[in-house]
Design an enzyme around this catalytic site. Structure first.
Site, PDB file in Angstrom:
ATOM      1  N   GLU A  60      -8.513  -0.486   0.715  1.00  0.00           N
ATOM      2  CA  GLU A  60      -8.154   0.375   1.884  1.00  0.00           C
ATOM      3  C   GLU A  60      -8.822   1.764   1.397  1.00  0.00           C
ATOM      4  O   GLU A  60      -9.674   2.233   2.451  1.00  0.00           O
ATOM      5  CB  GLU A  60      -6.631   0.740   1.712  1.00  0.00           C
ATOM      6  CG  GLU A  60      -5.892  -0.388   2.458  1.00  0.00           C
ATOM      7  CD  GLU A  60      -5.578  -1.609   1.569  1.00  0.00           C
ATOM      8  OE1 GLU A  60      -5.629  -1.288   0.504  1.00  0.00           O
ATOM      9  OE2 GLU A  60      -4.652  -2.459   2.114  1.00  0.00           O
ATOM     10  N   HIS A 129       6.519  -1.192   4.158  1.00  0.00           N
ATOM     11  CA  HIS A 129       5.644  -1.587   5.370  1.00  0.00           C
ATOM     12  C   HIS A 129       6.747  -1.210   6.673  1.00  0.00           C
ATOM     13  O   HIS A 129       6.511  -1.554   7.491  1.00  0.00           O
ATOM     14  CB  HIS A 129       5.825  -3.223   5.399  1.00  0.00           C
ATOM     15  CG  HIS A 129       4.862  -3.761   4.516  1.00  0.00           C
ATOM     16  ND1 HIS A 129       5.058  -3.846   3.167  1.00  0.00           N
ATOM     17  CD2 HIS A 129       3.579  -4.505   4.818  1.00  0.00           C
ATOM     18  CE1 HIS A 129       3.970  -4.420   2.410  1.00  0.00           C
ATOM     19  NE2 HIS A 129       3.031  -4.774   3.389  1.00  0.00           N
TER      20      HIS A 129
END
Lengths: 324, 324
Positions: A60, A129
């Site tokens: 990321e 999440h």
């Protein structure tokens, strides 16, 4: 008007902007061959090729940083982060690099990039999440923060985000991807910093973001039965923020409730309340209210998760209390 | 086979190294006199690295730099006066006083910025290489960083992607042995950072970072490889910083293992070694002195320019957050 899934409206925005401008390039985890974890980018690899729709390794910070470098050298990268929670993995590149480079260069540089990433609870994905990162990213100067509600809004705002010359954090609500909406043809880019009156009313103003706009609309229908007229402002962008529309509405209704799914502490409700207080204080008939996710990590079990995230029922109850 | 250089090239290398040397000495003077806000990380001792590497680049190429970036900027042709003004926080600096020593950017020279975050610029330079590949130009990017940045995640993520996609980039590790006070040999098992290249399937090359010609030849090879589409190289330059991590750091930690460590390295001063080399190539002391005089004049003018330049008006604090 035609019916469309939220995720397909997003794909149309990406597709139309990529057709319009060769400098728009996408990179992200699983965006190519399988068309994205939430199927937003289906078909774009086939249409635009591997160099323009790049399946990345799980890196990321690396892909956001590459996006910054691409933006500095003439491209308009769109980086997809599979969940907004992963912004934290890439935080240095988002906050110390993308957000600050223009400023630290004395205006030499611009960083026209979009980070598309899903927010929100409701899928039993637990605390890593399910977060809503809008309050966190909005804290840092140099980032624009977009929280679209409907498919129409998502498409129009994404087009604007791609054309913007600044880093834009584009937060899609993951519970909307497979919801159907009506959409105009075509959808024009929607300017940042101009809120939308989603529903007109006279008794209370609800400022809502993302999915909470639709939840507030449901609540408003319920409240109508009790004779309470709710005005709903779809904020659209947290940075820049349209204070004027909020202030004008509150002057009319005398009440303000902010509904946003990020955590309550230092959240969007606190920010909006403080940001408009100087202008609305003498018009208020009740203290400013806020509905947010409580200050606990998002739990896994539906038995725990659904009761704590903002919902139409909670909005109804809060509005009734504010009307007493 | 040893590469043959003409006198003009040799003098040009020397001029660049001497320019860095004198510039940094003047920065140090400003610090000692209390005229410099904040700190600076001096490039003294490492001049051969940036000089040799940047001499292998073309005007349209890119570099990413670090907190110890003055040398890289000088090697790419940045103006000393605007650099010095920036270091003093003046309005005529490259970033109008908003970046300072650690964040000097000169986009018109392909300098993507010095960077205050260790390893922060590695993916950014990699993104510039992606742009070159996407646009099909034959530009090359160079990412400079220290040995200790090779322990950051961005090092791994970036090189992995650049290698996988054959991006036109050269990763230049300036191994000066210390990350602030920590000896790389105490925190890293491999003694050569270049050994890590094998894990990415790319060449790892070690060069004497005190020998400008050796650096230049190794860089030319790596740049050629990158430009011809064969992907990145990890080029490790063994070097040493004369001063501590930043001005004012006495760097006593370097005497723990070998009290003569600094002395030994300073005997291998890159400028001194190169003067000896030039003499062997029949370059006279007079010719060298002529170069030094011209640089001295430029440096003094830069010092004067920076001192004369005004501070920015406080209103400028609010400029350049966003591009319009």
């Amino acid at each position: 008007m035609r019916e469309i899934l939220y995720r397909d409206a997003l794909r149309e925005a990406l597709d139309e902007e990529m057709e319009r401008d060769d400098s728009v390039v996408m990179i992200g985890e699983d965006i190519g061959f399988i068309g994205g974890n939430f199927k937003v980018t289906v078909g774009l690899l086939e249409k635009y090729g591997d160099l323009r729709v790049k399946d990345s390794p799980i890196s990321e910070a690396g892909i956001v940083g590459m996006g910054v470098g691409m933006a500095l050298t003439g491209l308009r990268p769109i980086v997809e982060l599979m969940f907004s929670d992963f912004l934290l993995v890439a935080a240095d590149q988002v906050i110390n690099q993308a957000a600050k480079i223009r400023y630290m260069s004395g205006g030499q540089a611009k960083v026209p990039m979009v980070i598309r990433t899903p927010i929100g609870g409701g899928r039993s994905s637990a605390a890593q999440h399910s977060q809503s990162m809008q309050a966190m990213v909005a804290h840092f100067p140099g980032l624009k923060v977009v929280v679209p509600s409907t498919a129409q809004e998502a498409k129009g705002l994404l087009k604007t985000a791609i054309r913007d010359d600044n880093p834009v954090i584009f937060l899609e609500h993951k519970m909307e991807y497979t919801n159907k909406f009506m959409i105009d043809d075509p959808v024009e880019p929607i300017p940042f910093g101009k809120a939308r009156i989603a529903r007109e009313g006279t008794d209370i103003t609800i400022v809502a973001t993302s999915s909470q706009v639709m939840k507030s609309e449901k609540a408003a229908k319920e409240l109508e039965k009790d004779g309470i007229s709710v005005e709903i402002i779809d904020l659209r962008t947290i940075v820049p923020m349209d204070r004027e529309t909020i202030i004008e509405s509150v002057k009319k209704t005398g009440r303000l409730l902010v509904v946003d799914e990020a955590h309550e502490r230092c959240g969007i409700g606190a920010e909006i309340g403080a940001a408009v207080m100087d202008d609305v204080f003498y018009y208020l008939d009740a203290p400013i209210g806020r509905i947010a996710t409580p200050n606990v990590p998002l739990p896994f079990s539906p038995a725990l998760e659904f009761p704590i995230i903002p919902s139409p029922d909670k909005i109804v109850a809060k509005v009734k209390k504010m009307m007493e | 086979m040893e590469k043959v250089y003409d006198k003009k090239q040799l003098l040009s290398f020397y001029e660049t190294m001497y320019r860095m040397r004198r510039f940094e000495e003047e920065v140090f003077e400003f610090y000692k006199k209390g005229l410099m806000p904040g700190l600076a990380h001096l490039y003294l001792g490492q001049e051969a690295v940036a000089t040799g590497v940047c001499a292998a680049l073309r005007e349209e190429d890119y570099i990413g730099s670090t907190h110890r970036g003055h040398g890289h900027l000088v090697a790419r042709g940045a103006r000393l006066d605007k650099m010095m003004a920036e270091i003093l926080g003046k309005v005529d600096g490259y970033s109008r006083g908003k970046g300072g020593s650690m964040h000097i950017m000169a986009l018109d020279l392909g300098i993507l910025g010095a960077n205050g975050i260790v390893g922060g610029e590695i993916p950014i330079a990699t993104g510039a290489a992606y742009t070159a590949k996407y646009l099909g130009t034959d530009q090359v990017a160079v990412s400079f960083f220290g040995e200790s940045a090779s322990n950051e995640g961005t090092f791994h993520e970036s090189i992995n992607m650049a290698a996988a996609w054959d991006l036109p980039i050269v990763y230049v590790v300036e191994n000066n042995l210390y990350g602030i006070s920590v000896d790389i040999r105490d925190v890293t098992k491999v003694s050569d950072i270049a050994d890590r290249a094998i894990g990415y399937g790319i060449p790892g090359v070690i060069v004497d970072g005190m020998d400008v010609l050796a650096v230049h030849q190794a860089a030319e090879e790596a740049v050629k490889r990158a430009r011809s589409g064969n992907g990145p190289t990890l080029l490790e330059c063994k070097t040493y910083r004369w001063q501590g991590h930043h001005v004012g750091d006495p760097a006593e930690y370097r005497e723990r293992k070998d009290p003569k460590e600094k002395e030994t390295w300073m005997e291998r001063c890159p400028l001194k070694l190169f003067r000896e080399k030039m003499r062997k190539e029949n370059i006279t002391d007079k010719e060298i002195a002529k170069v030094e005089e011209a640089v001295e004049k430029e440096v003094q003018e830069a010092v004067q320019f920076a001192q004369d330049s005004p501070y920015p008006d406080v209103s400028e604090a609010f400029d350049h957050v966003f591009a319009d």
